[in-house]
Motif scaffolding. Sequence first.
Motif, mmCIF file in Angstrom:
data_model
loop_
_atom_site.group_PDB
_atom_site.id
_atom_site.type_symbol
_atom_site.label_atom_id
_atom_site.label_comp_id
_atom_site.label_asym_id
_atom_site.label_seq_id
_atom_site.Cartn_x
_atom_site.Cartn_y
_atom_site.Cartn_z
ATOM 1 N N ALA A 178 0.829 -1.206 0.000
ATOM 2 C CA ALA A 178 0.000 0.000 0.000
ATOM 3 C C ALA A 178 0.867 1.261 0.000
ATOM 4 C CB ALA A 178 -0.926 -0.013 1.221
ATOM 5 N N THR A 179 1.929 1.277 0.799
ATOM 6 C CA THR A 179 2.814 2.449 0.837
ATOM 7 C C THR A 179 3.504 2.656 -0.506
ATOM 8 O OG1 THR A 179 3.196 2.023 3.185
ATOM 9 C CG2 THR A 179 4.717 3.523 2.075
ATOM 10 N N HIS A 180 3.956 1.557 -1.121
ATOM 11 C CA HIS A 180 4.613 1.651 -2.429
ATOM 12 C C HIS A 180 3.633 2.189 -3.475
ATOM 13 C CE1 HIS A 180 7.438 -0.459 -5.539
ATOM 14 N NE2 HIS A 180 7.523 0.854 -5.562
ATOM 15 N N LEU A 181 2.410 1.658 -3.460
ATOM 16 C CA LEU A 181 1.389 2.113 -4.411
ATOM 17 C C LEU A 181 1.090 3.594 -4.219
ATOM 18 C CD1 LEU A 181 -0.803 1.542 -6.558
ATOM 19 C CD2 LEU A 181 -2.321 0.888 -4.685
ATOM 20 N N LYS A 182 0.992 4.031 -2.962
ATOM 21 C CA LYS A 182 0.691 5.439 -2.681
ATOM 22 C C LYS A 182 1.784 6.351 -3.231
ATOM 23 C CE LYS A 182 -0.042 8.560 1.215
ATOM 24 N NZ LYS A 182 1.235 9.264 1.249
ATOM 25 N N GLU A 183 3.055 5.974 -3.033
ATOM 26 C CA GLU A 183 4.149 6.795 -3.541
ATOM 27 C C GLU A 183 4.152 6.843 -5.063
ATOM 28 O OE1 GLU A 183 6.218 8.745 -1.820
ATOM 29 O OE2 GLU A 183 4.932 8.214 -0.133
ATOM 30 N N VAL A 184 3.834 5.714 -5.704
ATOM 31 C CA VAL A 184 3.768 5.686 -7.170
ATOM 32 C C VAL A 184 2.655 6.602 -7.659
ATOM 33 C CG1 VAL A 184 3.235 4.237 -9.165
ATOM 34 C CG2 VAL A 184 4.799 3.402 -7.405
ATOM 35 N N ILE A 185 1.514 6.542 -6.996
ATOM 36 C CA ILE A 185 0.383 7.392 -7.393
ATOM 37 C C ILE A 185 0.736 8.869 -7.238
ATOM 38 C CG2 ILE A 185 -1.962 8.075 -6.760
ATOM 39 C CD1 ILE A 185 -2.529 5.162 -6.100
ATOM 40 N N TYR A 186 1.331 9.227 -6.086
ATOM 41 C CA TYR A 186 1.651 10.627 -5.846
ATOM 42 C C TYR A 186 2.709 11.141 -6.824
ATOM 43 C CZ TYR A 186 -1.078 11.346 -1.606
ATOM 44 O OH TYR A 186 -2.114 11.509 -0.723
ATOM 45 N N SER A 187 3.590 10.251 -7.270
ATOM 46 C CA SER A 187 4.622 10.666 -8.231
ATOM 47 C C SER A 187 4.079 10.790 -9.648
ATOM 48 C CB SER A 187 5.778 9.660 -8.212
ATOM 49 O OG SER A 187 6.350 9.576 -6.929
ATOM 50 N N ASN A 188 2.967 10.163 -9.935
ATOM 51 C CA ASN A 188 2.432 10.137 -11.303
ATOM 52 C C ASN A 188 0.994 10.632 -11.376
ATOM 53 O OD1 ASN A 188 4.629 8.386 -12.911
ATOM 54 N ND2 ASN A 188 4.332 7.463 -10.893
ATOM 55 N N THR A 189 0.596 11.456 -10.397
ATOM 56 C CA THR A 189 -0.789 11.931 -10.379
ATOM 57 C C THR A 189 -1.132 12.725 -11.625
ATOM 58 O OG1 THR A 189 -0.505 12.146 -7.991
ATOM 59 C CG2 THR A 189 -2.513 13.028 -8.924
ATOM 60 N N ALA A 190 -0.188 13.528 -12.100
ATOM 61 C CA ALA A 190 -0.461 14.344 -13.287
ATOM 62 C C ALA A 190 -0.789 13.472 -14.488
ATOM 63 C CB ALA A 190 0.742 15.233 -13.587
ATOM 64 N N GLU A 191 -0.102 12.346 -14.609
ATOM 65 C CA GLU A 191 -0.354 11.445 -15.733
ATOM 66 C C GLU A 191 -1.701 10.755 -15.605
ATOM 67 O OE1 GLU A 191 1.899 7.698 -17.982
ATOM 68 O OE2 GLU A 191 2.851 8.754 -16.298
ATOM 69 N N LEU A 192 -2.170 10.567 -14.371
ATOM 70 C CA LEU A 192 -3.444 9.883 -14.143
ATOM 71 C C LEU A 192 -4.636 10.814 -14.290
ATOM 72 C CD1 LEU A 192 -2.400 7.783 -11.003
ATOM 73 C CD2 LEU A 192 -2.674 6.962 -13.346
ATOM 74 N N LEU A 193 -4.384 12.123 -14.377
ATOM 75 C CA LEU A 193 -5.487 13.084 -14.498
ATOM 76 C C LEU A 193 -5.788 13.328 -15.978
ATOM 77 C CD1 LEU A 193 -7.338 15.021 -12.797
ATOM 78 C CD2 LEU A 193 -5.676 16.810 -13.343
ATOM 79 N N GLY A 194 -6.790 12.648 -16.496
ATOM 80 C CA GLY A 194 -7.191 12.832 -17.886
ATOM 81 C C GLY A 194 -8.370 13.785 -18.008
ATOM 82 N N ARG A 195 -8.816 13.976 -19.231
ATOM 83 C CA ARG A 195 -9.957 14.871 -19.446
ATOM 84 C C ARG A 195 -11.216 14.350 -18.759
ATOM 85 N NH1 ARG A 195 -6.720 15.931 -23.796
ATOM 86 N NH2 ARG A 195 -6.839 18.010 -24.753
#
Length: 680
Positions: free
Chosen positions: A473-490
Amino acid sequence: MNYSDVIISFMVVAVIGLIIIPLPSTILDFLIIINMTIGINILLITLFTKSVLEFATFPTLLLITTMFRLGLNISSTRLVLTQGNAGHVIDAFANVVAGNNYIVGAVIFIIITIIQMVVVTNGASRVSEVSARFTLDAMPGKQMAIDADLNAGLISEDEAKKRRKDLQREASFYGAMDGASKFVKGDAIAGIIITLINLLGGILIFSISQGMGVGEALDTFGKLAIGDGLVSQIPSLLISVSSGIIVTRSDDDSTFGSAIKKDFFPNPLIAGIVACVLFIIALVPGFPKIPFFIMSGVFGFIAYKKYEKEDLEEQRMVERRQELLLLQKEKELEEDDSVSSFQVEPISIEIGYTLIPMTDDSIDNSLMKQIINIRKQCAHELGVLLTPIRIRDNLQLGPNDYCIKIKGNEVARGEIYPSKFMVINPENDQLNLDGIPAKEPAFGLDALWIDEHDKDVADIHGATIVEPVTVIATHLKEVIYSNTAELLGRQEVKHLLEGIKDKYNVVIDELIPEIMRLGEVQKVLQNLLKEQIPINDLVTILETLADYGTTTKDVEILTEHVRQSLKRTIVKQYLGEDGVLRVITLHPEVEELVSKSTQKTTSGSIPVLKPETITQLFDSINGVHQELTTQNVQHVILASPTTRLTFRKLISYNFPALAVISLNEVPNEVEIETVGMLSL
């Protein structure tokens, strides 16, 4: 009104009254039975508690029961010396234990006293002292672990407060037990003195004033003194054993019986070897065969049942895995050949087959529930609503491996052991644990995978212990926070706007599509997320875009305007504990050089500098940054508004975690302290 407080108050005062008021032998018998009942009850409570905090009143109760026993001692001594009789209970103990020989009773009394003082009480006192010291030493590490779980969204604020309070109560408990154990030792000494007083005083008083023979007086008062001593010391021994049990318990959320069952027979192979050894001893001539054969059979039966249980659990795990695979295949067969069926997920996790049980939603700390908490925390802290994160099993991965993918591409990978625990930073000379060396996947810290039976040792020495699910869970959270911009689509941006449209429809209708398109708003939000700036103040962001969107369509310039509007939100996360913003400034020569070398391209503003100049600049940044990090000084780089963005892009790959802010983004009320300067 709390009647229990009133009742307890009267009882404590009554204990003091026993010392003063003479009691009839009938009432004394009843109180002695109550004393024994209390001792048995306390012993059973300590056996069934799962944590010392469940019986936190034990040190105070130890004092009260000690005073109660001393009061009974004084009352019985009064009866012995005045009437030559102390009731049926004391007489029964004297006759049953001592028989016709009070010397035997005296020996038994002395043995019980020695066991209590030398063995049980001394050991419990030492354990309490050591536990109190280790608990206090481990408090900072445990506090950090609680704060880490809170920051990771694994626990709520109320749960964090409860854990901190329990930590303080645990330290107070062991400290109190260290002092309370002295009561028991003093009680044992007082019991010996009172027994001698009963013996010598009774002989002197009744042989001189009552005309009783010395031999008869010795026989009578020898039995009474021993009976009185046994009646007092047996409950005292029960409570001493209780104190030893409770301070030596490990906080593993199980009763003493459950822990013994798990720890005493951890491996069926051990029980099988013991059975074989006992069987061989029974065959040796001269040894009693029947007892050894019986014990060999008992341990052989235990080994057989343990093997049977392990085989059953392994079979259930295989069946569970097969069921999950079958359900997955059935679901894939039911899916039609629509376009959405073969599109990649924005973010997904693939796991090896031994990690499949961790996804079971029926267990308390499952991976599914952890992911739900991460999505909630991401929405709360960054203002982004993530799409559901899909979990798949992948037979091509190792049994303990997992990988995290963004849009079908692997971005992170790790290995965990479901039956073990991760100890982070086990560089402690006092730790001597066997385990599997590893790296904590989220932050790259040195770690060690240890077995559950070593968990208490690591915990006592203040090491940070992490469960396998929490590691993922901690690893996933850090990955998400590092790539949030890429996950934000239209689609996600549209979802965010629809969520606030009921209350703020005016600014949305004004901005889209008259001033800006949805894609341009998305680009601004992505630029903010790339530098870890929350977008949960959407109204301020949209109003700023509406204000400046009519004068420029440059996304970078619009982003800088939005940053200035969010200046309090930006600066807040970089302030020190004293509310001061510590900054590294740029030398005017560096400012001018970056400003002159900025070129506008299709991908934005970028600096065009000579390689040797970039190397000199990076060396300067690295030197200042490393020095401040070593001193644990939180800091940012402060640049002018015209060069902030260009300079940030220049250092983003080499120093991704180092924030760059401009003077316009610092509120007037925030105090600035310069802690370094970058120069060539």
